[in-house]
Design an enzyme around this catalytic site. Structure first.
Site, PDB file in Angstrom:
ATOM      1  N   GLY A   1       0.829  -1.199   0.000  1.00  0.00           N
ATOM      2  CA  GLY A   1       0.000   0.000   0.000  1.00  0.00           C
ATOM      3  C   GLY A   1       0.861   1.245   0.000  1.00  0.00           C
TER       4      GLY A   1
ATOM      5  N   CYS B   1       5.283  -6.163   1.539  1.00  0.00           N
ATOM      6  CA  CYS B   1       5.634  -4.741   1.562  1.00  0.00           C
ATOM      7  C   CYS B   1       5.001  -4.047   2.779  1.00  0.00           C
ATOM      8  CB  CYS B   1       5.242  -4.078   0.237  1.00  0.00           C
ATOM      9  SG  CYS B   1       6.016  -2.468  -0.039  1.00  0.00           S
ATOM     10  N   TYR B   2       3.987  -3.208   2.563  1.00  0.00           N
ATOM     11  CA  TYR B   2       3.313  -2.550   3.685  1.00  0.00           C
ATOM     12  C   TYR B   2       2.781  -3.590   4.669  1.00  0.00           C
ATOM     13  CZ  TYR B   2      -0.227   0.289   6.134  1.00  0.00           C
ATOM     14  OH  TYR B   2      -0.996   0.924   7.082  1.00  0.00           O
TER      15      TYR B   2
ATOM     16  N   HIS C   1       7.675  -7.322  -3.912  1.00  0.00           N
ATOM     17  CA  HIS C   1       6.440  -7.776  -4.546  1.00  0.00           C
ATOM     18  C   HIS C   1       6.694  -9.025  -5.396  1.00  0.00           C
ATOM     19  CE1 HIS C   1       3.839  -4.362  -3.507  1.00  0.00           C
ATOM     20  NE2 HIS C   1       4.954  -3.646  -3.556  1.00  0.00           N
TER      21      HIS C   1
ATOM     22  N   GLU D   1       4.541 -10.872  -6.801  1.00  0.00           N
ATOM     23  CA  GLU D   1       3.490 -11.066  -7.799  1.00  0.00           C
ATOM     24  C   GLU D   1       3.775 -10.415  -9.142  1.00  0.00           C
ATOM     25  OE1 GLU D   1       2.233  -7.356  -5.437  1.00  0.00           O
ATOM     26  OE2 GLU D   1       3.339  -9.216  -5.116  1.00  0.00           O
TER      27      GLU D   1
ATOM     28  N   SER E   1     -27.036  -7.365 -22.974  1.00  0.00           N
ATOM     29  CA  SER E   1     -26.446  -6.237 -23.685  1.00  0.00           C
ATOM     30  C   SER E   1     -25.876  -6.650 -25.031  1.00  0.00           C
ATOM     31  CB  SER E   1     -25.312  -5.630 -22.840  1.00  0.00           C
ATOM     32  OG  SER E   1     -24.239  -6.548 -22.754  1.00  0.00           O
ATOM     33  N   GLY E   2     -25.697  -7.957 -25.207  1.00  0.00           N
ATOM     34  CA  GLY E   2     -25.029  -8.439 -26.405  1.00  0.00           C
ATOM     35  C   GLY E   2     -23.557  -8.680 -26.161  1.00  0.00           C
ATOM     36  N   GLY E   3     -23.100  -8.402 -24.928  1.00  0.00           N
ATOM     37  CA  GLY E   3     -21.705  -8.618 -24.573  1.00  0.00           C
ATOM     38  C   GLY E   3     -21.496  -9.984 -23.951  1.00  0.00           C
ATOM     39  N   VAL E   4     -20.246 -10.313 -23.704  1.00  0.00           N
ATOM     40  CA  VAL E   4     -19.888 -11.618 -23.157  1.00  0.00           C
ATOM     41  C   VAL E   4     -20.471 -11.821 -21.762  1.00  0.00           C
ATOM     42  CG1 VAL E   4     -17.953 -13.070 -22.417  1.00  0.00           C
ATOM     43  CG2 VAL E   4     -17.788 -11.743 -24.524  1.00  0.00           C
ATOM     44  N   ASP E   5     -20.340 -10.803 -20.901  1.00  0.00           N
ATOM     45  CA  ASP E   5     -20.707 -10.964 -19.491  1.00  0.00           C
ATOM     46  C   ASP E   5     -22.188 -11.289 -19.301  1.00  0.00           C
ATOM     47  OD1 ASP E   5     -18.091 -10.146 -19.231  1.00  0.00           O
ATOM     48  OD2 ASP E   5     -18.618  -8.075 -18.777  1.00  0.00           O
ATOM     49  N   SER E   6     -23.062 -10.465 -19.870  1.00  0.00           N
ATOM     50  CA  SER E   6     -24.493 -10.695 -19.682  1.00  0.00           C
ATOM     51  C   SER E   6     -24.937 -11.979 -20.373  1.00  0.00           C
ATOM     52  CB  SER E   6     -25.305  -9.504 -20.197  1.00  0.00           C
ATOM     53  OG  SER E   6     -25.132  -9.324 -21.585  1.00  0.00           O
ATOM     54  N   THR E   7     -24.293 -12.322 -21.486  1.00  0.00           N
ATOM     55  CA  THR E   7     -24.663 -13.543 -22.209  1.00  0.00           C
ATOM     56  C   THR E   7     -24.309 -14.784 -21.397  1.00  0.00           C
ATOM     57  OG1 THR E   7     -24.362 -12.466 -24.346  1.00  0.00           O
ATOM     58  CG2 THR E   7     -24.301 -14.867 -24.322  1.00  0.00           C
TER      59      THR E   7
ATOM     60  N   LYS F   1     -12.591 -11.274 -16.285  1.00  0.00           N
ATOM     61  CA  LYS F   1     -13.088 -11.430 -17.642  1.00  0.00           C
ATOM     62  C   LYS F   1     -12.659 -12.747 -18.282  1.00  0.00           C
ATOM     63  CE  LYS F   1     -15.265  -9.262 -21.053  1.00  0.00           C
ATOM     64  NZ  LYS F   1     -16.490  -8.474 -20.921  1.00  0.00           N
TER      65      LYS F   1
END
Length: 530
Positions: free
Chosen positions: A60, A91-92, A180, A182, A235-241, A389
């Protein structure tokens, strides 16, 4: 809607504001271990409710000496020790452990930022056996440093400048890394994380998308009574589909999908997505053409926040009308609304620790988590809210959503209204995006880009077209690469491609005489412009 029950091997990350926090999550999930982010200032009850095997305290921007420095709750260490939970401070997070357990942290005389070399000084659990004397390059980003460790802790690695780089207390199962692990700038960082999780903590790599999908289906069936109906805003997008396909798998035709053409969609969007919904996914979808309704409300509106609010309100009005029609048909009004909210949406709506705010700055108020009216009558079902995603695309693959559809670029809920920085109803602003996207497809670049779009700027530029002086608009081209949308880099097109696209736009779209490319990463910018 309740959250699916987490497995005992959950790795919980307490976020203290590091720009890398969500990268830790993605790195751990890539090892088939479920990881979840929680605010660093969460209560002990909230932390323990997730039943984690491991808790990671993130980095942080704060100093532990600041009066408003965020910290884990009282009783956290005792709870972790009493329940066999391993704790890792990064770290923090390391400095918090040292300070809260009786050690000393001071402002470092030589601050360490960027690539640094560290050396393993003694046998340790966190690095494994036979590593004494081993050196590695890591990514440091700290001003404070631990100079006196709490009782029972050992320094197991130091930087070239002599600062504590890693510490541990095996008996208490508490560990710390000042760097870090990661980030890719720490080449052996993933090796260290993997060793820590599997060999030190005994975590099992058994998190599979199929398991989460089945768990979500159980939650949906538990939430939605057998006689209740659900609306899904496609919506026609990946997520809502993918969300709709999952809910349809759970409750069948008690799901009623609605696709709203708000006049702000991509070229031939309505025809393309309806064909996929009906032919490939067999989803029950009603298409509502509300183009005039939306565009009339948006006429003359240039303020981006006002646009979002207008669009959100109109969507809810349409959903309410749709619900009333379903009530007439089925005798019971739907009580739930499905949305394709993703984990980054949830994360970006959380308050940053140590800011004294009860809610974060609104990054994307049109997003699912932030753009709905407070008085909305429908309860939300968000089956993807724990996924990034790429994980949503994986679930879609399991649900047999066509691969070509899953590869579609993300598209904002308000559509092209947030890509036209001005009055969206004026001129030919909505044509520009299609020219750019089609050019990308023709060049075979579409699948190499996370997201691409053209932005119609409210800036006029002097030009010469047809031997005449023009005073027309500027268009900005935006294309980025990313894994999960939390961070992104701009896509490096070849000069010939940019030259061709610029000519096409200036020659085809009236009112445009200049094209530029956005070459800003996220952060500091967002992917979208508004």
């Amino acid at each position: 809607m309740e959250t699916p029950t987490m497995k005992p091997d959950t790795v919980l990350i307490l976020d203290f504001g590091s720009q890398y926090t969500h990268l830790i999550t993605r790195r751990i999930r890539s090892l088939n271990v479920f990881s979840l982010v929680l605010s660093g200032t969460s209560s002990l009850t909230q932390i323990s409710s997730h039943n984690p095997r491991v808790v990671i305290l993130s980095g942080g921007p704060h100093s532990v000496h600041a009066p408003d420095a965020p910290s884990f709750p009282d009783g956290f260490v005792e709870w972790a020790e009493g329940n066999g939970v391993h704790v890792l401070g990064i770290c923090y997070g390391l400095q918090l452990i040292v300070q809260r357990l009786g050690g000393v942290v001071v402002e470092g005389e030589s601050k360490e930022y960027g690539k640094m070399e560290i050396e393993v000084k003694r046998e340790s659990e966190i690095f494994g056996k036979g590593r004494v004397g081993e050196k590695q390059v890591v990514w440091m980003s700290h001003g404070d440093e631990a100079v006196k460790l709490p009782h029972g802790f050992e320094v197991v690695a130091q930087s070239a400048q002599g600062a504590v780089a890693a510490l541990e207390n095996r008996e208490r199962r508490i560990y710390g890394l000042q760097y870090h692990p990661e980030v890719t700038h720490s080449p052996k960082g993933m090796e260290t994380l993997k060793h820590f999780l599997f060999d030190v903590c005994g975590v099992s790599a058994d998190w599979k998308m199929e398991d989460l999908m089945e768990e979500e289906i159980k939650v949906i069936n538990k939430t939605v009574a057998a006689d209740e109906h659900v609306i899904c805003a496609l919506s026609g997008g990946v997520d809502s589909t993918v969300a709709a396909t999952l809910v349809h798998k759970a409750i069948g035709d008690r799901l009623h999908c609605i696709f709203v053409d708000n006049g702000l969609l991509r070229y031939k969007e309505q025809e393309r997505v309806m064909d996929t919904f009906e032919r490939d996914l067999h989803l029950p979808v009603t298409c509502v053409d509300a183009s005039e309704q939306f565009l009339s409300q948006l006429k003359g509106v240039v303020d981006p926040e006002a646009k979002r609010k207008i669009i959100g309100k109109e969507f809810i009005n349409i959903f309410d009308e749709f619900a009333k029609e379903l009530e007439k048909k089925h005798g019971k009004k739907p009580a739930f609304l499905v949305q394709g909210t993703l984990y980054p949406d949830v994360i970006e709506s959380c308050p940053p620790p140590g800011t004294d705010r009860t809610h974060s700055h609104t990054i994307k108020s049109h997003h699912n988590v932030g753009g709905l009216p407070k008085d909305m009558k429908l309860k939300l079902i968000e089956p993807l809210k724990l996924l990034f995603k790429d994980e949503v695309r994986e679930m879609g693959r399991i649900l047999n959503v066509p691969v070509g559809f899953l590869k579609r670029h993300p598209f904002p809920g308000p559509g092209l209204a947030v890509r036209v920085l001005g009055d969206v109803t004026q001129g030919n602003a909505l044509e520009v995006d299609e020219i750019f996207i089609q050019s990308i497809r023709d060049a075979g670049l579409y699948d190499s880009i996370w997201q691409a779009f053209a932005v119609f700027l409210p800036v006029r530029s002097v030009g010469v077209q047809g031997d005449k002086r023009t005073h027309s608009h500027v268009v900005a081209l935006r294309a980025v690469t990313s894994q999960d949308g939390m961070t992104a880099d701009w896509f490096n097109f070849e000069h010939k491609f940019l030259d061709d696209v610029s000519r096409k736009i200036c020659n085809s779209v009236q009112g445009v005489n200049r094209v530029v490319q956005d070459i800003t990463s996220k952060p500091p910018s967002t992917i979208e412009w508004e």
